[in-house]
Scaffold this motif. Structure first.
Motif, PDB file in Angstrom:
ATOM      1  N   THR A   1      47.005  37.682  28.678  1.00 15.38           N
ATOM      2  CA  THR A   1      48.343  38.607  28.490  1.00 15.38           C
ATOM      3  C   THR A   1      48.247  39.044  27.060  1.00 15.38           C
ATOM      4  O   THR A   1      48.912  37.861  25.946  1.00 15.38           O
ATOM      5  CB  THR A   1      49.471  37.636  28.948  1.00 15.38           C
TER       6      THR A   1
ATOM      7  N   SER B   1      44.058  32.470  27.785  1.00 15.22           N
ATOM      8  CA  SER B   1      45.457  34.167  27.973  1.00 15.22           C
ATOM      9  C   SER B   1      44.876  35.007  28.170  1.00 15.22           C
ATOM     10  O   SER B   1      43.923  35.129  27.418  1.00 15.22           O
ATOM     11  CB  SER B   1      46.633  33.878  27.068  1.00 15.22           C
TER      12      SER B   1
ATOM     13  N   ASP C   1      36.890  30.662  22.926  1.00 16.90           N
ATOM     14  CA  ASP C   1      35.970  29.355  23.835  1.00 16.90           C
ATOM     15  C   ASP C   1      35.550  29.866  25.779  1.00 16.90           C
ATOM     16  O   ASP C   1      36.293  30.040  26.503  1.00 16.90           O
ATOM     17  CB  ASP C   1      37.028  28.132  23.940  1.00 16.90           C
TER      18      ASP C   1
HETATM   19  N1  LIG Z   1      36.203  20.360  30.910  1.00 13.41           N
HETATM   20  C1  LIG Z   1      36.847  21.831  30.435  1.00 13.41           C
HETATM   21  O1  LIG Z   1      35.694  21.621  29.320  1.00 13.41           O
HETATM   22  C2  LIG Z   1      37.938  22.416  30.675  1.00 13.41           C
HETATM   23  C3  LIG Z   1      38.827  22.364  31.534  1.00 13.41           C
HETATM   24  C4  LIG Z   1      40.364  22.743  30.861  1.00 13.41           C
HETATM   25  C5  LIG Z   1      40.318  24.323  30.451  1.00 13.41           C
HETATM   26  N2  LIG Z   1      39.769  24.056  28.872  1.00 13.41           N
HETATM   27  C6  LIG Z   1      38.828  25.202  28.253  1.00 13.41           C
HETATM   28  O2  LIG Z   1      40.949  25.151  27.544  1.00 13.41           O
HETATM   29  C7  LIG Z   1      41.112  26.273  27.671  1.00 13.41           C
HETATM   30  C8  LIG Z   1      42.886  26.475  28.546  1.00 13.41           C
HETATM   31  O3  LIG Z   1      43.365  25.657  29.499  1.00 13.41           O
HETATM   32  P1  LIG Z   1      44.032  25.817  30.721  1.00 13.41           P
HETATM   33  O4  LIG Z   1      43.700  27.668  30.274  1.00 13.41           O
HETATM   34  O5  LIG Z   1      43.621  25.355  31.963  1.00 13.41           O
HETATM   35  O6  LIG Z   1      44.763  26.209  30.510  1.00 13.41           O
HETATM   36  P2  LIG Z   1      46.381  26.879  28.901  1.00 13.41           P
HETATM   37  O7  LIG Z   1      45.448  26.629  27.661  1.00 13.41           O
HETATM   38  O8  LIG Z   1      47.178  25.463  28.671  1.00 13.41           O
HETATM   39  O9  LIG Z   1      47.527  27.055  30.109  1.00 13.41           O
HETATM   40  C9  LIG Z   1      46.837  28.595  29.863  1.00 13.41           C
HETATM   41  C10 LIG Z   1      48.178  29.384  30.950  1.00 13.41           C
HETATM   42  O10 LIG Z   1      49.042  29.574  30.060  1.00 13.41           O
HETATM   43  C11 LIG Z   1      49.542  30.854  30.305  1.00 13.41           C
HETATM   44  N3  LIG Z   1      50.604  30.931  29.253  1.00 13.41           N
HETATM   45  C12 LIG Z   1      49.966  31.280  27.308  1.00 13.41           C
HETATM   46  N4  LIG Z   1      50.886  31.329  26.759  1.00 13.41           N
HETATM   47  C13 LIG Z   1      51.563  31.667  27.515  1.00 13.41           C
HETATM   48  C14 LIG Z   1      52.569  31.913  27.182  1.00 13.41           C
HETATM   49  N5  LIG Z   1      53.561  32.570  25.391  1.00 13.41           N
HETATM   50  N6  LIG Z   1      54.173  32.052  27.773  1.00 13.41           N
HETATM   51  C15 LIG Z   1      53.966  31.737  28.834  1.00 13.41           C
HETATM   52  N7  LIG Z   1      52.804  31.440  29.816  1.00 13.41           N
HETATM   53  C16 LIG Z   1      51.441  31.184  29.207  1.00 13.41           C
HETATM   54  C17 LIG Z   1      48.131  32.430  30.189  1.00 13.41           C
HETATM   55  O11 LIG Z   1      48.441  33.057  31.096  1.00 13.41           O
HETATM   56  P3  LIG Z   1      48.814  34.217  31.164  1.00 13.41           P
HETATM   57  O12 LIG Z   1      47.139  34.670  30.621  1.00 13.41           O
HETATM   58  O13 LIG Z   1      49.053  35.257  31.311  1.00 13.41           O
HETATM   59  O14 LIG Z   1      48.888  34.437  29.321  1.00 13.41           O
HETATM   60  C18 LIG Z   1      47.712  31.185  31.460  1.00 13.41           C
HETATM   61  O15 LIG Z   1      47.841  31.142  32.542  1.00 13.41           O
HETATM   62  C19 LIG Z   1      40.447  27.205  29.123  1.00 13.41           C
HETATM   63  O16 LIG Z   1      40.483  28.521  28.990  1.00 13.41           O
HETATM   64  C20 LIG Z   1      39.160  26.382  28.542  1.00 13.41           C
HETATM   65  O17 LIG Z   1      38.615  27.147  27.714  1.00 13.41           O
HETATM   66  C21 LIG Z   1      38.216  23.109  29.436  1.00 13.41           C
END
Ligand SMILES: NC(=O)c1ccc[n+]([C@@H]2O[C@H](COP(=O)([O-])OP(=O)(O)OC[C@H]3O[C@@H](n4cnc5c(N)ncnc54)[C@H](OP(=O)(O)O)[C@@H]3O)[C@@H](O)[C@H]2O)c1
Length: 275
Positions: free
Chosen positions: A256, A254, A59
């Motif tokens: 990592t 992620s 994504d």
């Molecule tokens: N408006 C929109 O359209 C919108 C808004 C927000 C997000 N998104 C999409 O949704 C995706 C996900 O949202 P998000 O990145 O904001 O949040 P998320 O997926 O809830 O969380 C990502 C965070 O969690 C950490 N993480 C992942 N696995 C882990 C684990 N096993 N243990 C500890 N920490 C962990 C990651 O760190 P590490 O990198 O160290 O693993 C990263 O900092 C985005 O990347 C994007 O593609 C879309």
């Protein structure tokens, strides 16, 4: 890893996808701690690990810094069939750290053409409207989903949808497109109504912020200082999400590789529990 067919399309996505904000942008983001954007070697390791885990969904968005351009170059160096989901509507200015939005048909058309160039593709698998929060206005007054659906008719897009922030807007998006991306996690379940509607009406849900952008694990970690507890938080988050049968995929951010591997194992386990 299990795959799910996106209803009304011929696309199959893995039940866990990789969110790629952190591959392209590290300013004006809401993650709990600062991070370096991975260089090409590290990014390739992330993508290869992702592929080895059976994940085929990436994504991205024009608003994620240079995430689209990097993916376009990097995926050529992986031997994997990726399904790429991108977005349209948000324009992020890295110099000011500010986002602006444009949902006019002409802008959507030019943004799609740009994404095709950046991702080096002849068509886009999935395109979502990147909402600023005024979901209903974007759909009703700008006709943004109609524009996307016309581009689908022309063969430039395989599936359309919207990343929404409201229940009414999410339901409207489900009525006019294939996929709605909503937030759902242990701390916030305010858009469950969209998931219920999608379930009843044969539409597809993608989940963003499944770990509350990393805050879910942080909260537990700081409370209990235990890696096991962090792991449990991920499992609990997945259980809270996959129990909704509308969910096709959780798009988890992620950079990592160890997290990607353990998250994949937990997603497989949790999905098996409910489906
Ligand atoms: N408006 C929109 O359209 C919108 C808004 C927000 C997000 N998104 C999409 O949704 C995706 C996900 O949202 P998000 O990145 O904001 O949040 P998320 O997926 O809830 O969380 C990502 C965070 O969690 C950490 N993480 C992942 N696995 C882990 C684990 N096993 N243990 C500890 N920490 C962990 C990651 O760190 P590490 O990198 O160290 O693993 C990263 O900092 C985005 O990347 C994007 O593609 C879309």
């Amino acid at each position: 890893m299990q795959k799910v067919k996106i209803k009304n399309t011929d696309i199959e996505v893995s039940i866990l996808g990789l969110g790629t904000v952190k591959l392209g942008r590290n300013t004006a983001v809401k993650y709990p701690s600062a991070f370096e954007i991975p260089d090409d070697k590290a990014a390739l390791t992330i993508l290869n690990t992702t592929a080895e885990c059976g994940i085929n969904l990436l994504d991205t968005a024009p608003a994620y810094g240079n995430s689209e351009t990097r993916l376009g170059e990097l995926i050529k160096r992986t031997s994997h069939e990726w399904i790429i989901s991108t977005k349209v509507g948000e324009i992020f200015d890295a110099t000011t750290g500010e986002s602006t939005y444009n949902f006019n048909p002409e802008y959507i058309q030019s943004s799609i053409e740009n994404s095709l160039r950046q991702l080096q593709r002849d068509y886009l698998d999935i395109v979502l409207i990147h909402s600023d929060g005024n979901d209903e206005n974007i759909i009703t007054n700008y006709g943004a989903l109609e524009t996307l659906n016309q581009l689908k008719q022309k063969g430039l897009i395989r599936a359309t949808g919207m990343s929404t922030k409201t229940v009414d807007g999410g339901i409207l998006a489900a009525q006019q497109s294939d996929i709605v991306m909503v937030t759902h996690n242990l701390h916030y379940q305010g858009e469950t109504g969209v998931m219920d509607y999608a379930q009843q009406n044969n539409k597809n849900i993608f989940i963003k912020k499944a770990l509350a952008s990393g805050h879910s694990t942080l909260t537990k970690e700081s409370t209990h200082s235990s890696t096991d507890t962090t792991e449990d938080t991920v499992q609990q988050s997945f259980n809270c999400i996959y129990q909704h049968h509308s969910v096709s995929s959780i798009v988890l951010g992620s950079i990592t590789p160890a997290h990607i591997k353990s998250n994949s194992e937990k997603a497989i386990k949790s999905f098996s529990l409910y489906r």
